[in-house]
Design an enzyme around this catalytic site. Structure first.
Site: not given
Ligand code: PEP
Length: 259
Positions: A13-15, A99, A101, A171, A177, A217, A238-239
């Site tokens: 997930n590049w956000k 999501h 966010e 999640e 994050g 994470s 994500g990251g």
């Molecule tokens: C996400 O954006 O769905 C996510 C899990 O981010 P991260 O891996 O950065 O925690």
């Protein structure tokens, strides 16, 4: 993971990261680094404006492309929005829905998530439906009840034959994050509860076949332990999905032969 019954999925997930011009170099790097995906489906979910470049760059690879959101309406006066048909027309295969966010910053609710799921499956997209609790909710001890409610509402009215298309991502909001990962046991407990909820709604055969991902994470260091859990069928990342080396290492972990 349980490859006998369900697909392993590693989804990035590049956000709101990466310019359209950065997509091709990323794709070239990932195609070189990532092992031949023997077991797992690899997905990159990218911002809307990156999608045409991503479809082109991953065309001859086994990496599927996903969007990060969609509008629940088919078409019309919804300035700035993107419909499910627009995504399928481009060649997009997956879409992240709900999501945390989007729930936090854009007022999405379990009810709007449900509408978006219907729009996505109606257009042939595979939704990656996100559920998860806040730290406060976890500390109150209501995680499993809350997740059950999120899953039940999200899937309301979804017919059994459409469940093959749906992916659920657990999640925990406090792990996204933050560098704080749920322990493998915590993550598996909730993924197992999600499967039990699906079993109550659709029966054992369908529940056994639904891929449930963990997100929060996940990285190249903790992926092996998380993916070894029986009810965790992959990751929403994500990251670590922004760095080809890290993402490829997670894919490699998911591709390892199971003991
Ligand atoms: C996400 O954006 O769905 C996510 C899990 O981010 P991260 O891996 O950065 O925690």
């Amino acid at each position: 993971m349980n490859r006998r019954y369900r697909k392993t999925i590693i989804a990035g997930n590049w956000k709101m990261n990466k310019l359209p011009s950065e997509v091709k170099p990323f794709a070239e790097a990932l195609k070189t680094l990532a092992p031949h995906a023997k077991w797992c489906e690899t997905v990159i979910c990218a911002p809307f404006v990156d999608l045409p470049a991503a479809i082109k760059a991953f065309k001859d690879s086994r990496v599927a492309v996903g969007a990060e959101n969609l509008n629940e309406n088919a078409s019309g006066a919804y300035t700035g929005e993107v419909s499910a048909d627009m995504l399928t027309d481009l060649g997009v295969k997956y879409v992240i829905i709900g999501h945390s966010e989007r729930r936090q910053y854009y007022g999405e609710t379990d009810v709007s998530v449900n509408k978006k799921i219907h729009a996505a499956i109606g257009a042939g997209l595979q939704p990656i439906v996100c559920v998860g609790e806040s730290l406060e909710q976890r500390e109150l001890g209501i995680t499993l009840d809350l997740i059950k409610l999120q899953v039940t509402t999200a899937l309301s009215g979804v017919e059994a034959d459409k469940m093959r298309k749906i992916v659920i991502a657990y999640e925990p909001i406090w792990a996204i994050g933050t560098g704080k990962t749920a322990t493998a046991e915590q993550a598996n407990e909730v993924c197992c509860a999600i499967r039990a909820t699906i079993r109550n709604m659709y029966g054992a055969r369908i529940a056994r076949a639904v891929s449930i991902l963990y997100g929060g994470s996940m990285n190249e260091k903790n992926a092996a332990e998380l993916l070894a859990q029986p009810d965790i069928d992959g990751g929403l990342i994500g990251g670590a999905s922004l760095v080809p080396e890290k993402f490829a290492a997670i894919i490699a972990t998911a591709n390892q032969d199971q003991a």
